[in-house]
Design a protein around this motif. Structure first.
Motif, PDB file in Angstrom:
ATOM      1  N   GLU A  57      12.142  14.878  -5.284  1.00  0.00           N
ATOM      2  CA  GLU A  57      11.958  15.809  -6.201  1.00  0.00           C
ATOM      3  C   GLU A  57      11.428  16.057  -7.877  1.00  0.00           C
ATOM      4  OE1 GLU A  57      12.461  20.612  -6.654  1.00  0.00           O
ATOM      5  OE2 GLU A  57      13.700  19.960  -5.467  1.00  0.00           O
ATOM      6  N   GLY A  58      10.044  15.901  -7.972  1.00  0.00           N
ATOM      7  CA  GLY A  58      10.257  15.724  -9.212  1.00  0.00           C
ATOM      8  C   GLY A  58      10.045  14.719  -9.326  1.00  0.00           C
ATOM      9  N   THR A  59       9.024  13.370  -8.754  1.00  0.00           N
ATOM     10  CA  THR A  59       8.215  12.620  -9.341  1.00  0.00           C
ATOM     11  C   THR A  59       6.904  12.631  -9.934  1.00  0.00           C
ATOM     12  OG1 THR A  59       9.701  11.010  -7.161  1.00  0.00           O
ATOM     13  CG2 THR A  59       7.551  10.220  -8.321  1.00  0.00           C
ATOM     14  N   ASP A  60       6.936  11.566 -11.206  1.00  0.00           N
ATOM     15  CA  ASP A  60       5.319  12.248 -11.990  1.00  0.00           C
ATOM     16  C   ASP A  60       4.689  11.355 -11.537  1.00  0.00           C
ATOM     17  OD1 ASP A  60       6.175  14.209 -14.087  1.00  0.00           O
ATOM     18  OD2 ASP A  60       8.455  13.228 -13.783  1.00  0.00           O
ATOM     19  N   ARG A  61       5.444   9.835 -10.941  1.00  0.00           N
ATOM     20  CA  ARG A  61       4.420   8.309 -11.323  1.00  0.00           C
ATOM     21  C   ARG A  61       5.319   7.644  -9.794  1.00  0.00           C
ATOM     22  NH1 ARG A  61       4.221   5.658 -16.432  1.00  0.00           N
ATOM     23  NH2 ARG A  61       3.542   3.722 -15.287  1.00  0.00           N
ATOM     24  N   VAL A  62       4.512   7.607  -9.251  1.00  0.00           N
ATOM     25  CA  VAL A  62       4.871   5.848  -8.048  1.00  0.00           C
ATOM     26  C   VAL A  62       4.173   4.703  -8.063  1.00  0.00           C
ATOM     27  CG1 VAL A  62       4.570   5.492  -5.454  1.00  0.00           C
ATOM     28  CG2 VAL A  62       5.456   7.923  -6.745  1.00  0.00           C
ATOM     29  N   ILE A  63       5.156   4.014  -8.592  1.00  0.00           N
ATOM     30  CA  ILE A  63       4.280   1.920  -9.029  1.00  0.00           C
ATOM     31  C   ILE A  63       4.814   1.078  -7.675  1.00  0.00           C
ATOM     32  CG2 ILE A  63       4.663   0.822 -10.658  1.00  0.00           C
ATOM     33  CD1 ILE A  63       4.306   3.323 -11.982  1.00  0.00           C
ATOM     34  N   MET A  64       3.742   1.095  -7.077  1.00  0.00           N
ATOM     35  CA  MET A  64       3.223  -0.595  -6.195  1.00  0.00           C
ATOM     36  C   MET A  64       3.431  -1.241  -6.449  1.00  0.00           C
ATOM     37  SD  MET A  64       3.637   2.095  -3.758  1.00  0.00           S
ATOM     38  CE  MET A  64       3.449   1.105  -1.995  1.00  0.00           C
ATOM     39  N   PRO A  65       4.015  -1.913  -5.791  1.00  0.00           N
ATOM     40  CA  PRO A  65       3.667  -3.110  -6.089  1.00  0.00           C
ATOM     41  C   PRO A  65       2.471  -4.048  -6.555  1.00  0.00           C
ATOM     42  CG  PRO A  65       5.345  -3.531  -4.461  1.00  0.00           C
ATOM     43  CD  PRO A  65       4.553  -1.343  -4.609  1.00  0.00           C
ATOM     44  N   GLY A  66       2.092  -5.019  -7.381  1.00  0.00           N
ATOM     45  CA  GLY A  66       1.282  -5.588  -7.441  1.00  0.00           C
ATOM     46  C   GLY A  66       0.177  -5.844  -6.592  1.00  0.00           C
ATOM     47  N   ARG A  67       0.919  -6.660  -5.567  1.00  0.00           N
ATOM     48  CA  ARG A  67       0.569  -7.277  -4.249  1.00  0.00           C
ATOM     49  C   ARG A  67      -0.150  -6.086  -2.536  1.00  0.00           C
ATOM     50  NH1 ARG A  67       3.421 -10.836  -6.106  1.00  0.00           N
ATOM     51  NH2 ARG A  67       1.926 -12.805  -7.071  1.00  0.00           N
ATOM     52  N   PHE A  68       0.124  -5.125  -2.924  1.00  0.00           N
ATOM     53  CA  PHE A  68      -0.541  -3.847  -1.956  1.00  0.00           C
ATOM     54  C   PHE A  68      -1.363  -4.034  -2.600  1.00  0.00           C
ATOM     55  CE2 PHE A  68      -0.324   0.984  -1.210  1.00  0.00           C
ATOM     56  CZ  PHE A  68      -0.115   0.751  -0.441  1.00  0.00           C
ATOM     57  N   ARG A  69      -2.121  -3.540  -1.360  1.00  0.00           N
ATOM     58  CA  ARG A  69      -3.722  -3.763  -0.808  1.00  0.00           C
ATOM     59  C   ARG A  69      -4.478  -1.975  -0.521  1.00  0.00           C
ATOM     60  NH1 ARG A  69      -2.574  -9.018  -1.569  1.00  0.00           N
ATOM     61  NH2 ARG A  69      -4.103 -10.163  -2.741  1.00  0.00           N
ATOM     62  N   GLY A  70      -2.897  -1.404  -0.171  1.00  0.00           N
ATOM     63  CA  GLY A  70      -3.625  -0.035   0.147  1.00  0.00           C
ATOM     64  C   GLY A  70      -4.150   0.717  -0.409  1.00  0.00           C
ATOM     65  N   ASP A  71      -4.616   1.867  -0.223  1.00  0.00           N
ATOM     66  CA  ASP A  71      -5.295   3.103  -0.526  1.00  0.00           C
ATOM     67  C   ASP A  71      -4.585   4.256  -1.290  1.00  0.00           C
ATOM     68  OD1 ASP A  71      -6.903   5.215  -1.531  1.00  0.00           O
ATOM     69  OD2 ASP A  71      -7.878   5.073   0.394  1.00  0.00           O
ATOM     70  N   LEU A  72      -5.362   3.506  -3.175  1.00  0.00           N
ATOM     71  CA  LEU A  72      -3.204   4.467  -3.543  1.00  0.00           C
ATOM     72  C   LEU A  72      -4.484   6.624  -4.266  1.00  0.00           C
ATOM     73  CD1 LEU A  72      -3.276   2.118  -6.604  1.00  0.00           C
ATOM     74  CD2 LEU A  72      -1.934   2.377  -5.319  1.00  0.00           C
ATOM     75  N   GLU A  73      -5.521   6.207  -4.052  1.00  0.00           N
ATOM     76  CA  GLU A  73      -5.962   7.208  -3.698  1.00  0.00           C
ATOM     77  C   GLU A  73      -5.892   8.321  -2.040  1.00  0.00           C
ATOM     78  OE1 GLU A  73     -10.666   9.925  -4.095  1.00  0.00           O
ATOM     79  OE2 GLU A  73     -10.129   7.496  -4.213  1.00  0.00           O
ATOM     80  N   ARG A  74      -5.627   7.731  -1.022  1.00  0.00           N
ATOM     81  CA  ARG A  74      -5.143   8.650  -0.036  1.00  0.00           C
ATOM     82  C   ARG A  74      -3.503   8.546  -0.330  1.00  0.00           C
ATOM     83  NH1 ARG A  74      -4.531   5.244   5.787  1.00  0.00           N
ATOM     84  NH2 ARG A  74      -2.882   6.811   6.277  1.00  0.00           N
ATOM     85  N   LEU A  75      -3.035   7.438  -0.953  1.00  0.00           N
ATOM     86  CA  LEU A  75      -2.047   7.931  -0.871  1.00  0.00           C
ATOM     87  C   LEU A  75      -1.272   9.153  -2.058  1.00  0.00           C
ATOM     88  CD1 LEU A  75      -0.008   4.452  -0.865  1.00  0.00           C
ATOM     89  CD2 LEU A  75       0.281   6.845   0.920  1.00  0.00           C
TER      90      LEU A  75
END
Length: 472
Positions: A57-75
């Motif tokens: 609860e209260g998460t402000d930002r989520v940092i994905m690995p640099g080589r992650f190729r998924g859809d950030l907008e969708r997440l």
């Protein structure tokens, strides 16, 4: 209150990410590590993240690995908080977390680059246009036609017209007064180089002159011709002339400083070729220093040449330098952290991992795919069957279990060769990725592309890993 930042990772990288999170000394960030449950972070998909990630609860930002190729907008939409792609190397996380909020904008600059075609008299108008297109693509704003002594230029007017028709601005560089007269009457935009002896040519046409002294280092002569142009109310550049090293270089730098101190508002041009062309040193560093002088003295134009093979990217380098320095000056900052365009031979942080970190990762592997990394002790290659280190790829080869797989042997040869180059120079190496050499040898998927959200296709090792996984 500290911002809660979730660092998403995989099983193999989790210990390193946790160590960095624990050592992070930033009161504004509360880092939490989330292991998504896959071994290799690059193999995460948006579907896997949506199913497995539980955000506190209260998460402000989520940092994905640099080589992650998924859809950030969708997440971001799915979880209702901002997802972003972090650096490709874990070692860069502290710097990323500290500077991610600052977007690097290299679109602005305030230095005009004149790109000289030194042998223009020997080229046809079409050949001149073709050369100019390359120079302009590299960053030149004005194409300078260099006139050679004792080499007639009967097609001067035709060349100026052809460049204008192609959308280029044109300057003409000659010590022949007749050629300069022909150039301005033909509509050239600028003339190199007028002194007291030839200043009357400015009245023959519209070209703005680049002013020089009548004699070597004669600043009084340069002042007089500057005053003439000011009285006429015509645009111009003043050039005290940058001399080669050991032939007056330091004194010539002092002349630029003196001219700016005495005349704070006039436009000044610096010709950089006497230093870049006549010094056996990589031009990226030279151009960085010369751009520093230009930035501090507000020198707003340079003349660049690309005659010697080692200067073949001088225009492109200066274009990058003027943009990085403009951004740094605008931010009232040192020229650090505004891109790596001029870091051709070395990287600020050459090694992403320590030998101990690689050792721990190698011990945790349970598959037969070879990983290659570079650390301060050499080239590391490892899989579930062993971990080997050397500064020479030939010494690594006998330890590899390749059988008759010629293609895989070729691949590992290429990768360990890249790794050796990175180790020798102190550059950042990442398996399946070309080595970055800044603007000197630009590669697909450079840092600038990442800002535009463009990502490279998976490399051969990653693609093979995905294929193996799908077949299980």
């Amino acid at each position: 209150m500290a911002k809660r930042v979730v660092l998403v990772t995989g099983s193999l990288a989790e210990p390193r990410v946790r160590r960095i999170a624990e050592e992070l000394n930033d009161k504004e960030i509360d880092p939490l590590v989330a292991n998504i449950g896959v071994k290799v972070a690059a193999l995460m998909t948006s579907d896997i993240v949506e199913r497995r990630l539980k955000l506190p609860e209260g998460t402000d930002r989520v940092i994905m690995p640099g080589r992650f190729r998924g859809d950030l907008e969708r997440l971001s939409d799915h979880f209702g908080t901002r997802f972003e792609r972090g650096p490709e190397e874990i070692a860069d996380l502290p710097e990323y977390l500290g500077h991610a909020a600052r977007k690097i904008d290299l679109s602005e600059q305030d230095v005009t680059i004149f790109g000289e075609i030194v042998d223009a008299t020997l080229l046809t108008p079409q050949e001149i246009v073709e050369r100019s297109r390359k120079y302009r693509a590299d960053g030149a704003d004005v194409i300078d036609l260099g006139c050679l002594p004792d080499s007639p230029f009967p097609h001067l007017e035709e060349s100026i017209a052809a460049l204008h028709a192609d959308g280029a601005k044109v300057s003409v560089d000659s010590f022949n007064a007749e050629e300069l007269s022909r150039a301005t009457r033909a509509g050239a935009d600028f003339l190199f180089s007028l002194s007291e002896k030839t200043i009357s040519i400015v009245d023959e046409g519209p070209a703005a002159p680049i002013l020089i002294s009548a004699g070597a280092a004669d600043m009084e002569s340069l002042d007089r011709v500057i005053d003439i142009m000011i009285a006429k109310g015509r645009p111009f550049y003043a050039d005290p002339i940058l001399d080669p090293i050991h032939y007056g270089f330091t004194a010539s730098v002092a002349r630029y400083y003196d001219l700016r101190k005495r005349r704070p508002d006039i436009p000044i041009l610096m010709g950089i070729g006497n230093v870049t062309e006549l010094t056996d040193a990589d031009t990226t560093g030279i151009n960085a220093i010369l751009m520093g002088i230009c930035s501090e003295l507000h020198i707003t134009a340079v003349l660049a040449v690309q005659v010697s093979p080692h200067c073949r990217t001088a225009i492109k380098e200066f274009d990058r330098a003027r943009r990085e320095y403009f951004a740094a000056r605008k931010a009232n900052a040192l020229p650090q952290g505004f891109g790596m365009g001029l870091m051709a031979l070395r990287d600020r942080k050459g090694f992403a991992s320590t030998p101990a970190e690689i050792e721990a990762l190698a011990a945790a592997l349970r598959d037969r795919n070879y990983r290659i990394e570079v650390a301060e002790d050499g080239i590391h290659i490892y899989n579930r069957n062993g971990h080997h280190v050397s500064d020479d790829p030939f010494k690594l080869y006998p330890n590899l279990e390749l059988g008759t797989d010629v293609g895989h042997a070729f691949y590992l040869g290429v990768e360990t060769s890249r790794a050796e180059i990175a180790f020798r120079l102190g550059k950042r190496y990442a398996q399946d990725e070309p080595l970055p050499f800044g603007v000197v040898a630009e590669i697909p998927g450079a840092a600038e592309d990442a800002h535009a959200m463009k990502f490279k296709e998976a490399g051969s090792t990653l693609a093979k890993t995905k294929s193996d996984k799908e077949s299980e």
